[in-house]
Scaffold this active site. Structure first.
Site, PDB file in Angstrom:
ATOM      1  N   ASN A 127      -5.993  -2.870   2.096  1.00 46.33           N
ATOM      2  CA  ASN A 127      -5.951  -4.333   2.211  1.00 46.33           C
ATOM      3  C   ASN A 127      -7.375  -4.854   2.294  1.00 46.33           C
ATOM      4  O   ASN A 127      -8.271  -4.168   2.793  1.00 46.33           O
ATOM      5  CB  ASN A 127      -5.195  -4.755   3.471  1.00 46.33           C
ATOM      6  N   ARG A 184       0.831  -1.214   0.000  1.00 45.89           N
ATOM      7  CA  ARG A 184       0.000   0.000   0.000  1.00 45.89           C
ATOM      8  C   ARG A 184       0.860   1.257   0.000  1.00 45.89           C
ATOM      9  O   ARG A 184       0.589   2.212  -0.730  1.00 45.89           O
ATOM     10  CB  ARG A 184      -0.942   0.008   1.214  1.00 45.89           C
TER      11      ARG A 184
END
Length: 141
Positions: free
Chosen positions: A84, A66
């Site tokens: 996520n 990320r």
């Protein structure tokens, strides 16, 4: 002896050397036309805004995926988000000029974070948009 005039009606260059003086503003007009042509070419090459959702499969959690996605998005100048999922994937949305969105799509498909291992990336709901819906590229927790 009479000075020779150019076909455009301008007198010869006062510095000598046989050069021609351009009519006032002619260089400005040429520069403006060049910039206009460059802008038209850029628009044709993908300046239209698009939005696309994505999901990346593989070893993409616990490897700073990320964070790297956010950094790459900011570097490319696109906006959107990344998060996520409970299924072990990473999903999000990208918005920006189509050329830049395509670059991030390629990055998501093939590169990712240094310790990630990407099996595949899926892209859905691609659409043209008239304005960006986000101000930056954020990580959603």
């Amino acid at each position: 002896m009479q000075p020779q005039w150019s076909p455009t009606g301008s007198p010869p260059c006062p510095r000598g050397g046989g050069g021609w003086r351009h009519p006032p503003g002619s260089l400005l007009i040429v520069a403006a036309l060049f910039l206009y042509q460059a802008r038209v070419m850029t628009m044709a090459e993908g300046d239209s805004l698009i939005s696309v959702d994505y999901e990346v499969f593989g070893k993409v959690q616990g490897v700073f995926f990320r964070k790297y996605t956010q950094a790459e998005g900011k570097k490319l100048g696109v906006v959107g988000w990344v998060q996520n999922t409970e299924d072990g994937t990473v999903q999000g949305q990208i918005q920006g000029p189509s050329v830049k969105v395509r670059e991030l799509q390629e990055w998501l498909r093939k590169k990712g974070s240094p310790k990630s291992h990407i099996n595949r990336a899926e892209f859905r709901n691609e659409k043209k948009i008239v304005a960006l819906e986000y101000r930056n590229f954020s990580i959603v927790k």
